[in-house]
Enzyme design. Structure first.
Site, mmCIF file in Angstrom:
data_model
loop_
_atom_site.group_PDB
_atom_site.id
_atom_site.type_symbol
_atom_site.label_atom_id
_atom_site.label_comp_id
_atom_site.label_asym_id
_atom_site.label_seq_id
_atom_site.Cartn_x
_atom_site.Cartn_y
_atom_site.Cartn_z
ATOM 1 C CB SER A 137 -0.844 -0.149 0.949
ATOM 2 O OG SER A 137 -0.862 -1.009 1.599
ATOM 3 C CG HIS A 160 -2.997 -0.674 -3.480
ATOM 4 N ND1 HIS A 160 -2.821 1.172 -3.642
ATOM 5 C CD2 HIS A 160 -2.723 -1.413 -2.534
ATOM 6 C CE1 HIS A 160 -3.251 0.551 -1.947
ATOM 7 N NE2 HIS A 160 -3.360 -0.376 -1.336
ATOM 8 C CD GLU A 172 -4.054 3.697 -6.369
ATOM 9 O OE1 GLU A 172 -4.797 4.719 -6.139
ATOM 10 O OE2 GLU A 172 -3.437 3.238 -5.026
ATOM 11 C CG ASN A 211 -4.163 4.194 0.823
ATOM 12 O OD1 ASN A 211 -5.728 3.932 0.653
ATOM 13 N ND2 ASN A 211 -3.749 3.285 0.452
HETATM 14 P P1 NAD Z 1 -1.643 -9.361 6.813
HETATM 15 O O1 NAD Z 1 -1.614 -9.645 8.081
HETATM 16 O O2 NAD Z 1 -3.195 -9.611 7.043
HETATM 17 O O3 NAD Z 1 -0.641 -10.983 6.180
HETATM 18 C C1 NAD Z 1 0.452 -10.708 5.960
HETATM 19 C C2 NAD Z 1 1.149 -11.949 5.978
HETATM 20 O O4 NAD Z 1 2.466 -11.979 5.531
HETATM 21 C C3 NAD Z 1 0.247 -13.043 7.289
HETATM 22 O O5 NAD Z 1 -0.252 -13.925 5.845
HETATM 23 C C4 NAD Z 1 1.730 -13.663 7.677
HETATM 24 O O6 NAD Z 1 2.116 -14.921 7.169
HETATM 25 C C5 NAD Z 1 2.961 -13.065 6.236
HETATM 26 N N1 NAD Z 1 4.236 -13.122 6.878
HETATM 27 C C6 NAD Z 1 4.416 -12.438 7.507
HETATM 28 N N2 NAD Z 1 5.651 -12.794 8.076
HETATM 29 C C7 NAD Z 1 6.252 -13.207 6.803
HETATM 30 C C8 NAD Z 1 7.510 -13.171 6.655
HETATM 31 N N3 NAD Z 1 8.640 -13.174 7.536
HETATM 32 N N4 NAD Z 1 7.879 -13.609 5.393
HETATM 33 C C9 NAD Z 1 6.821 -13.797 4.341
HETATM 34 N N5 NAD Z 1 5.001 -13.578 4.912
HETATM 35 C C10 NAD Z 1 5.627 -13.009 6.280
HETATM 36 O O7 NAD Z 1 -1.429 -8.420 6.000
HETATM 37 P P2 NAD Z 1 -2.439 -7.705 4.379
HETATM 38 O O8 NAD Z 1 -3.054 -6.436 4.972
HETATM 39 O O9 NAD Z 1 -2.926 -8.939 3.589
HETATM 40 O O10 NAD Z 1 -1.208 -6.922 3.550
HETATM 41 C C11 NAD Z 1 -1.047 -7.524 2.881
HETATM 42 C C12 NAD Z 1 -0.176 -6.394 2.057
HETATM 43 O O11 NAD Z 1 -1.667 -6.163 1.043
HETATM 44 C C13 NAD Z 1 0.846 -5.844 2.260
HETATM 45 O O12 NAD Z 1 1.741 -5.175 1.659
HETATM 46 C C14 NAD Z 1 -0.201 -3.900 2.835
HETATM 47 O O13 NAD Z 1 0.314 -3.550 3.283
HETATM 48 C C15 NAD Z 1 -1.371 -4.471 1.490
HETATM 49 N N6 NAD Z 1 -2.429 -3.852 2.063
HETATM 50 C C16 NAD Z 1 -3.103 -4.189 2.800
HETATM 51 C C17 NAD Z 1 -4.286 -4.214 2.260
HETATM 52 C C18 NAD Z 1 -5.344 -3.945 3.398
HETATM 53 O O14 NAD Z 1 -6.704 -2.978 3.685
HETATM 54 N N7 NAD Z 1 -5.451 -4.845 4.327
HETATM 55 C C19 NAD Z 1 -5.086 -3.038 1.284
HETATM 56 C C20 NAD Z 1 -4.132 -2.071 0.372
HETATM 57 C C21 NAD Z 1 -3.529 -2.874 0.149
#
Ligand code: NAD
Length: 800
Positions: A137, A160, A172, A211
């Site tokens: 993000s 994104h 995006e 964002n």
């Molecule tokens: P989340 O915390 O729900 O999931 C993250 C995942 O990463 C988990 O399944 C975890 O097991 C894994 N992880 C943790 N440590 C790790 C490691 N060392 N190596 C590999 N994997 C590992 O996060 P999320 O909300 O799903 O976000 C994931 C990505 O998407 C991020 O880059 C976030 O910025 C982006 N994002 C999130 C949102 C949102 O609303 N949550 C929206 C858009 C983009």
């Protein structure tokens, strides 16, 4: 290179990864979903004597995450069946499999060091030429690809998705420094056509587009609210549907997203030294306080709102008092300015009144809009060269009906600049230059195309990509007939279009007249007809019951009989006119809205179509041909070899339970949309254009007027006996009321073709007559009238 995506590997199965995996499964792609191997056994695994080497333990994180996603509401999948398209695994055992995948999409934890280390492994394992993208993000794209191979860098960029990826429309695409142009072109096309998203090309700047502006709007709203002493409920009312934004407004939205997520983005954005409004991203004290208390929203059980129970056990919604930080019962909000806009359906016409308000609402709008518009105008060309991309991103990413520049146009650009100056929030210089050159708006419509003001050339240009869209709002010069309920358009290429514009596009006398007029005009002067509209709420929420209720109260049964007969014939003409009729279904298609789709020659449905025959909820049965049509469709299925009564029972239960599909795919499974004839479109903006193309294709393939069916096999007493027994036992067990049982009996009678002594073939008109009789008799029932009244007075129909 001719690229096709059949297999996608999603790395990370958290909130986003699992849901992105589901969305690819929705569109028919095979998915590999991976996550880390746990470092320790949990109690259940220890109790079972498992070791860290056991496959169930190694895949525990991904399994649990995916199972939780499957249970989540709203559903991530179009159909539960699609879960089998997702294969689960872990980074240690399965990462090498990515060499067989066309696209590797990273969605792991938002940490540059962790992402970089995973990309290093991916670089060594992936097949050259495969796409590799990140869902970050906010981490700059160029930092993630640094040090990677040339082939990796050429095929790498940001993609994104917004949460939840199935429902939020924005996608995006953010290039890195070496991303090949062909990759960007491909993703822009794929995002639009296959993922069904508003796909916006961004620059690699902090927070990208949505964002950056959305979070700015959020923190500014909170700041202004605190300064003006507004309450949480007041702000949510002011920033909700009244200005074309989701019901969740500002604070409820923050609770849903999680305050920590918003704060993470703010912490990133506040570091931008070049941004004149950098200080806006410093956390307002109230947000800092909530973070300290871990009142993050739904995920921690409380945020700006909190659910509680009163002494009788009834759920109470409490709202945070921003001054005292105590929770108090949420109260209904009233503003004089909002009252004045209540009767104005056209969103664009509301803004003039809102901005002129002399109460707190007016001041709130002037301050927050001025600051948001100034910020957006200053972001060009930093985050986008074109203003329309900013509007597209904010609308699709945050579910706003109108973007910042569109709203500014609705207020009047010059008028708003005056307000901005009075608040010392002047816009960017290019806005003054635009006005000085006599250009008074950011957008205009010319020859059915929407143009935007292009800043470098100081002229208007067409927004690209519109060739694939038909937006009726831009086609007003093509209206050939109009009344208060419907407009008929010339859509070009010999195809007419009819749009309803009643509330929720319900069928009243004017809509029925408009539809009949459209058939007549199309039969005379065109070669096909499309029924559709631009609404985001409803294709049609069904019949407007007000007139029916009035006749029923006055016991004008002849009038009711005539009204139903006319409605049935209007539905039947969708199939039996001399030209092909295509319905462009989307969002709600209920009751009569469903029946019209059941009768058209082809349904072109948006993937998010919620379709159902819901008449039983108001004490009636479907009588616009809906019950007849399901009997007919069952009869057509009897050749499949499945037991006939099972087929009929499924159709009966869908109607008896007033079941509504949760997607177009589910409507296929309910036999409301036909898999072999109809079409599902992923991108809502393309719907009317696709429906028009379908009408052209039908006409060019030699459409001939169908003949009324006389070969509908009905079950008669054989079916009735089965349904009566079922209804009886449901009543005995108190699952349904006496009145429910009465309506269900009538439905059974119609769908079985009456009490014929043995299964036999009947005509459509025979079934339509049964439908009409049953419907008419129900309008004489007091309990049915109570249900209709309940609905009409804005509440839920009682379960009497
Ligand atoms: P989340 O915390 O729900 O999931 C993250 C995942 O990463 C988990 O399944 C975890 O097991 C894994 N992880 C943790 N440590 C790790 C490691 N060392 N190596 C590999 N994997 C590992 O996060 P999320 O909300 O799903 O976000 C994931 C990505 O998407 C991020 O880059 C976030 O910025 C982006 N994002 C999130 C949102 C949102 O609303 N949550 C929206 C858009 C983009």
């Amino acid at each position: 290179m001719n690229r096709s995506i059949k297999k996608v590997a999603v790395l990370g199965s958290g909130i986003m990864g699992s849901r992105i995996a589901c969305h690819f499964a929705n569109i028919g792609v095979e998915v590999l979903l991976l996550d880390i191997v746990p470092k320790e056994l949990n109690a259940a695994e220890q109790a079972k004597g498992l070791t860290l080497e056991h496959p169930a333990v190694r895949n525990r994180i991904v399994n649990d995450a995916f199972q939780n996603t499957l249970k989540a509401s709203p559903a991530a999948l179009y159909s539960a069946k699609f879960a089998s398209r997702v294969k689960l695994g872990n980074f240690d055992d399965n990462l090498a499999e990515i060499k067989n995948y066309d696209w590797v999409l990273e969605a792991i934890v938002e940490r540059l060091d962790i992402k970089r280390s995973l990309f290093e492994k991916v670089d060594a394992l992936r097949k050259p030429g495969t796409l590799i993208t990140s869902n970050t993000s906010g981490i700059p794209i160029h930092l993630m690809s640094e040090g990677r191979s040339d082939d990796f860098q050429k095929h790498f960029c940001g993609t994104h998705f917004f949460n939840p990826p199935r429902y939020l429309k924005l996608f995006e695409v953010i290039p890195g420094p070496q991303t090949d142009k062909s990759i960007l072109d491909f993703l822009m096309h794929y995002g639009d056509l296959y993922l069904g998203k508003t796909t916006v090309l961004c620059k690699d700047t902090p927070g990208f587009i949505a964002n950056r502006l959305g979070i700015h709007a959020l923190v500014e709203t909170i700041r202004v609210a605190a300064e003006m002493g507004l309450t949480v409920e007041e702000v949510d009312k002011l920033t909700g549907p009244v200005v074309g934004r989701p019901k969740s407004g500002t604070f409820r939205l923050s609770d849903v997203v999680g305050l920590d997520t918003t704060v993470n983005v703010c912490n990133n954005l506040v570091q931008m030294q070049h941004d004149e409004s950098r200080a806006a991203f410093e956390l307002p004290p109230i947000m800092a306080k909530l973070m300290e208390n871990k009142w993050l929203g739904d995920k921690t059980g409380q945020g700006f709102y909190k659910k509680s129970k009163d002494e009788k056990g009834k759920t109470l919604i409490l709202a945070l008092d921003l001054q005292t930080l105590e929770y108090k019962p949420s109260v209904k909000v009233k503003f004089e300015t909002l009252e004045k806009t209540k009767a104005i359906d056209d969103l664009k016409k509301r803004f003039g009144i809102l901005l002129k308000g002399t109460d707190k609402a007016g001041e709130f709008y002037r301050r927050t809009f001025a600051s948001g518009f100034r910020y957006a105008s200053n972001r060009i060309p930093e985050i986008s060269d074109e203003l329309y991309r900013i509007d597209q991103a904010i609308c699709a990413g945050f579910g706003w009906e109108m973007g910042l520049f569109t709203t500014w146009d609705a207020i009047g650009v010059k008028n708003m600049v005056g307000i901005m100056e009075s608040l010392q929030l002047n816009p960017a210089t290019w806005v003054y230059e635009m006005l000085e050159a006599g250009n008074e708006s950011f957008y205009k419509v010319q020859d059915g195309k929407k143009l935007y003001y292009d800043i470098p050339s100081k002229s208007y240009k067409a927004i690209p990509g519109q060739e694939s869209f038909i937006i009726l709002e831009n086609k007003s010069q093509n209206i050939i007939w109009k009344n208060a309920g419907a407009s008929i358009y010339d859509l070009g290429d010999g195809i007419a279009g009819v749009e309803f514009h009643s509330k929720m596009n319900t069928f009243g006398a004017e809509v029925v007249e408009g539809l009949n007029r459209a058939y007549a005009i199309a039969e005379k002067d065109f070669r096909g007809l499309v029924v559709g509209n631009d609404s985001n709420e409803a294709f049609s929420a069904g019949a407007n019951l007000a007139m029916l209720f009035m006749f029923a109260i006055e016991q004008e049964y002849d009038e009711i009989n005539l009204m139903i007969a006319q409605f049935q014939q209007t539905m039947m003409r969708a199939r039996y006119s001399s030209i092909p009729v295509v319905t462009a279904a989307h969002s709600l298609a209920l009751g009569g809205g469903c029946e019209l789709n059941l009768h058209s020659d082809k349904v072109v449905a948006h993937a998010e179509t919620y379709m159902g025959l819901v008449e039983l909820g108001v004490g009636l049965i479907p009588a616009g041909g809906g019950t007849k049509e399901m009997a007919l469709r069952c009869s057509d299925l009897y050749q499949t070899g499945d037991p006939e009564l099972n087929i009929l029972q499924t159709a009966f239960m869908n109607i008896a339970q007033a079941k509504v599909s949760t997607s177009a795919q589910e409507a296929v499974e309910m036999n409301y949309i036909k898999a072999d004839r109809d079409q599902i479109v992923l991108n809502r903006s393309r719907l009317i254009a696709e429906a028009k193309q379908a009408a052209v294709d039908l006409a060019e393939n030699g459409y001939t007027q169908p003949k009324h069916r006389t070969d509908i096999k009905v079950q008669g007493k054989t079916g009735l006996a089965l349904f009566k027994a079922g209804i009886g036992s449901m009543r005995m067990a108190n699952y349904i009321s006496d009145h429910d049982a009465k309506i269900a009996d009538k439905l059974a009678y119609v769908i079985c073709g009456g009490d014929l002594s043995y299964p036999q073939n009947v005509t459509e008109q025979y079934l339509l007559d049964l439908e009409r009789e049953a419907f008419l008799s129900l309008t004489g029932e007091k309990k049915t009238l109570e249900r209709i009244q309940g609905l009409l007075t804005g509440g839920k129909p009682p379960r009497n």
